[in-house]
Design a protein around this motif. Structure first.
Motif, PDB file in Angstrom:
ATOM      1  N   ARG A  36       1.174  -1.020   0.420  1.00  0.00           N
ATOM      2  CA  ARG A  36       0.228   0.496   0.196  1.00  0.00           C
ATOM      3  C   ARG A  36       0.654   1.047   0.595  1.00  0.00           C
ATOM      4  NH1 ARG A  36      -3.526  -2.125   5.112  1.00  0.00           N
ATOM      5  NH2 ARG A  36      -1.397  -2.360   5.591  1.00  0.00           N
ATOM      6  N   PHE A 284     -11.620  -2.358   4.926  1.00  0.00           N
ATOM      7  CA  PHE A 284     -11.085  -1.012   3.625  1.00  0.00           C
ATOM      8  C   PHE A 284     -10.110  -1.244   3.708  1.00  0.00           C
ATOM      9  CE2 PHE A 284     -11.494   2.223   5.414  1.00  0.00           C
ATOM     10  CZ  PHE A 284     -13.155   2.387   6.491  1.00  0.00           C
ATOM     11  N   CYS A 285      -8.960  -2.167   4.826  1.00  0.00           N
ATOM     12  CA  CYS A 285      -8.085  -1.923   5.423  1.00  0.00           C
ATOM     13  C   CYS A 285      -6.541  -2.202   4.143  1.00  0.00           C
ATOM     14  CB  CYS A 285      -7.223  -3.092   6.286  1.00  0.00           C
ATOM     15  SG  CYS A 285      -8.081  -3.053   8.223  1.00  0.00           S
ATOM     16  N   CYS A 288      -5.531   0.659   2.541  1.00  0.00           N
ATOM     17  CA  CYS A 288      -5.885   1.545   3.844  1.00  0.00           C
ATOM     18  C   CYS A 288      -3.921   2.563   3.031  1.00  0.00           C
ATOM     19  CB  CYS A 288      -5.807   0.523   4.921  1.00  0.00           C
ATOM     20  SG  CYS A 288      -5.451   2.416   5.803  1.00  0.00           S
ATOM     21  N   ARG A 290      -3.311   5.393   4.484  1.00  0.00           N
ATOM     22  CA  ARG A 290      -3.469   6.827   5.501  1.00  0.00           C
ATOM     23  C   ARG A 290      -2.612   6.197   7.053  1.00  0.00           C
ATOM     24  NH1 ARG A 290      -7.546   5.541   3.862  1.00  0.00           N
ATOM     25  NH2 ARG A 290      -8.447   3.850   5.200  1.00  0.00           N
ATOM     26  N   ARG A 292      -1.070   8.727  10.469  1.00  0.00           N
ATOM     27  CA  ARG A 292      -1.640   9.959  11.568  1.00  0.00           C
ATOM     28  C   ARG A 292      -0.531  10.203  12.157  1.00  0.00           C
ATOM     29  NH1 ARG A 292      -5.203   5.784  10.987  1.00  0.00           N
ATOM     30  NH2 ARG A 292      -7.807   6.969   9.648  1.00  0.00           N
ATOM     31  N   CYS A 302      -1.803   2.784  11.906  1.00  0.00           N
ATOM     32  CA  CYS A 302      -3.326   2.762  11.579  1.00  0.00           C
ATOM     33  C   CYS A 302      -3.989   3.509  12.884  1.00  0.00           C
ATOM     34  CB  CYS A 302      -3.391   1.170  12.332  1.00  0.00           C
ATOM     35  SG  CYS A 302      -5.067   0.060  12.550  1.00  0.00           S
ATOM     36  N   LEU A 303      -5.385   3.533  12.985  1.00  0.00           N
ATOM     37  CA  LEU A 303      -6.624   4.344  13.356  1.00  0.00           C
ATOM     38  C   LEU A 303      -6.537   3.217  15.013  1.00  0.00           C
ATOM     39  CD1 LEU A 303      -8.639   6.506  14.496  1.00  0.00           C
ATOM     40  CD2 LEU A 303      -9.570   5.140  13.068  1.00  0.00           C
ATOM     41  N   PHE A 304      -6.215   2.348  15.337  1.00  0.00           N
ATOM     42  CA  PHE A 304      -6.481   1.170  16.064  1.00  0.00           C
ATOM     43  C   PHE A 304      -5.183   0.879  16.949  1.00  0.00           C
ATOM     44  CE2 PHE A 304     -10.908   0.799  14.851  1.00  0.00           C
ATOM     45  CZ  PHE A 304     -11.108   1.012  14.198  1.00  0.00           C
ATOM     46  N   ARG A 335       4.897  -1.305   8.055  1.00  0.00           N
ATOM     47  CA  ARG A 335       4.016  -1.304   8.023  1.00  0.00           C
ATOM     48  C   ARG A 335       2.809  -2.712   7.729  1.00  0.00           C
ATOM     49  NH1 ARG A 335      -0.911   1.164   5.319  1.00  0.00           N
ATOM     50  NH2 ARG A 335      -2.195   1.297   7.472  1.00  0.00           N
ATOM     51  N   ASP A 337      -0.465  -3.659   9.454  1.00  0.00           N
ATOM     52  CA  ASP A 337      -1.462  -3.168  10.254  1.00  0.00           C
ATOM     53  C   ASP A 337      -3.367  -3.577   8.910  1.00  0.00           C
ATOM     54  OD1 ASP A 337      -1.464  -1.212  12.302  1.00  0.00           O
ATOM     55  OD2 ASP A 337       0.208  -0.983  10.996  1.00  0.00           O
ATOM     56  N   ARG A 338      -3.758  -4.030   9.554  1.00  0.00           N
ATOM     57  CA  ARG A 338      -5.255  -4.360   9.414  1.00  0.00           C
ATOM     58  C   ARG A 338      -6.068  -4.528  10.651  1.00  0.00           C
ATOM     59  NH1 ARG A 338      -5.612  -9.815   7.998  1.00  0.00           N
ATOM     60  NH2 ARG A 338      -4.687 -11.455   9.336  1.00  0.00           N
ATOM     61  N   TYR A 339      -6.441  -3.581  10.639  1.00  0.00           N
ATOM     62  CA  TYR A 339      -7.135  -4.150  12.047  1.00  0.00           C
ATOM     63  C   TYR A 339      -8.860  -4.646  12.095  1.00  0.00           C
ATOM     64  CZ  TYR A 339      -9.652  -3.396  16.496  1.00  0.00           C
ATOM     65  OH  TYR A 339     -10.363  -3.843  18.199  1.00  0.00           O
ATOM     66  N   SER A 340      -9.093  -3.639  10.815  1.00  0.00           N
ATOM     67  CA  SER A 340     -10.116  -4.168  10.862  1.00  0.00           C
ATOM     68  C   SER A 340     -10.449  -5.386  10.107  1.00  0.00           C
ATOM     69  CB  SER A 340     -11.031  -3.122   9.645  1.00  0.00           C
ATOM     70  OG  SER A 340     -11.095  -1.734  10.681  1.00  0.00           O
TER      71      SER A 340
HETATM   72  S1  SF4 Z   1      -8.360  -0.801  11.269  1.00  0.00           S
HETATM   73 FE1  SF4 Z   1      -6.089   0.460   9.996  1.00  0.00          FE
HETATM   74  S2  SF4 Z   1      -5.329  -0.621   8.441  1.00  0.00           S
HETATM   75 FE2  SF4 Z   1      -6.669  -1.060   8.379  1.00  0.00          FE
HETATM   76  S3  SF4 Z   1      -8.248   1.302   7.195  1.00  0.00           S
HETATM   77 FE3  SF4 Z   1      -8.797   1.304   9.408  1.00  0.00          FE
HETATM   78  S4  SF4 Z   1      -6.198   2.704   9.890  1.00  0.00           S
HETATM   79 FE4  SF4 Z   1      -6.219   0.969   7.627  1.00  0.00          FE
END
Ligand code: SF4
Length: 362
Positions: A36, A284-285, A288, A290, A292, A302-304, A335, A337-340
């Motif tokens: 990504r 939608f990881c 992603c 993004r 921060r 990651c937001l989480f 990186r 991340d794929r929390y969702s």
């Molecule tokens: S959970 Fe993390 S990796 Fe997934 S879309 Fe949100 S910020 Fe991106």
């Protein structure tokens, strides 16, 4: 109606035009472990807010004795500009200023002026409370557009959601002021919490249809560790779309760009556009882009996330831009991340100690 929605939602995401698939990032381009790109930098400029939205900054946690960051802990505008410049150099195309409530940060126009020198789109997410007063100065400083949070059109519901008795009318005045000075297209975000404000979905749609503003509904998320999140209070975006479609027929439209967070729908009768952001039911990881930056210089992928990478030390240790650039590139390259996609009941628990939304911004 139900049959048609579900498959389309999935189909839209999978059928991005050829060559616009993120996985095919050009050779040599900075990509993470899931190939990504880094496209969106979100900068939190304060951990303070004048609202106490129940899903983000519940009063019982963020009371008067809460330990907010002190002024000297915050990154200066010069430091933020330095980091932003490097990110733009590494591929960032959009900078979003967030908070807490970013308009509480004194002289934020000066920061926007600095960032406006960069070849990048500058947007800002606000609760709208100070927008009517500041819209012209933000525009003059170089801000391109705003996203305004509004969790209800009924005053009683909205006041219950922001928990500080703030009236809808003042936010609508802010939106009107932003539109008047050209901070558009304006997006209006509503976090939907089942049983709290889901009765506002249709009244909000009726209010913003034909306004030119883009209304978006966000699934209630287990961000941070303070909002007491549970799945029962999540209203899936498919239900939101179904409710609106029953009164105003909708048609799915393609994303503006790969990795766009909101799924877009237009009113079949030309009444404008709405969006849904479905981090819980439609992760939608995979696309992603993004990253921060917190107000005191921690970088979160990651937001989480539960922890970040300290850039402030590097900034204040006198390390040059090259060292900073290497560090940032290495963080992104590593990186994963794929929390969702992996959210479970356990990861949603407060014990997971995830960073707070009011600290890192959406
Ligand atoms: S959970 Fe993390 S990796 Fe997934 S879309 Fe949100 S910020 Fe991106």
């Amino acid at each position: 109606m139900t049959d048609r929605i579900i498959p389309i939602i999935r189909a839209t995401r999978a059928t991005l035009p050829p060559g616009r698939d993120l996985a095919a990032a050009p050779e040599g381009e900075l990509v993470d472990l899931r190939r990504r790109r880094v496209r969106d930098l979100r900068i939190s400029v304060t951990d303070r807010c004048n609202f106490r939205c129940v899903y983000c900054m519940p009063k019982e946690v963020f009371g008067d004795d809460y330990a907010y960051l002190s002024r000297k802990q915050l990154l200066s505008f010069e430091e933020i500009e330095r980091v932003a410049r490097i990110f733009v150099d590494l591929g960032v195309e959009k900078i979003r200023l967030t908070g807490g409530e970013p308009l509480l940060r004194k002289h934020i126009e000066n920061l926007i002026e600095r960032l406006a020198k960069l070849p990048v789109e500058i947007t800002l997410t606000t609760n709208g409370s100070l927008l009517a007063k500041k819209a012209q100065a933000l525009k003059d400083a170089g801000l391109h557009r705003v996203t305004v949070s509004l969790d209800g059109i009924d005053d009683a519901v909205f006041k219950r959601m922001n928990d500080v008795d703030y009236a809808v009318g003042d936010v609508l005045d802010g939106i009107a002021a932003a539109a008047a000075v050209g901070l558009a297209p304006i997006k209006v975000n509503c976090v939907v919490k089942r049983g709290s404000n889901d009765d506002q979905i249709l009244p909000l749609a009726r209010h913003f249809r034909n306004s030119g503003h883009i209304l978006r509904f966000i699934e209630y998320m287990d961000v941070g560790s303070s909002n007491g999140w549970c799945m029962d209070e999540v209203l899936p975006s498919a239900d939101v779309v179904a409710r609106i479609d029953a009164e105003f027929p909708l048609a799915a439209i393609d994303p503006n760009y790969p990795g766009e967070v909101a799924e877009r729908w237009r009113y079949a009768d030309g009444g404008g556009e709405i969006g849904v952001i479905s981090s819980v039911t439609q992760a939608f990881c995979a696309t992603c882009t993004r990253i921060r930056l917190s107000t005191e210089g921690q970088l979160y992928t990651c937001l989480f996330a539960q922890s970040g990478h300290d850039l402030r030390a590097l900034l204040r240790k006198g390390g040059g831009d090259e060292a900073l650039r290497r560090e940032i590139a290495a963080i992104w390259r590593g990186r994963d991340d794929r929390y969702s996609e992996i959210r479970t009941a356990a990861t949603a628990l407060p014990a997971a100690k995830k960073i707070e939304m009011s600290y890192i911004g959406g």
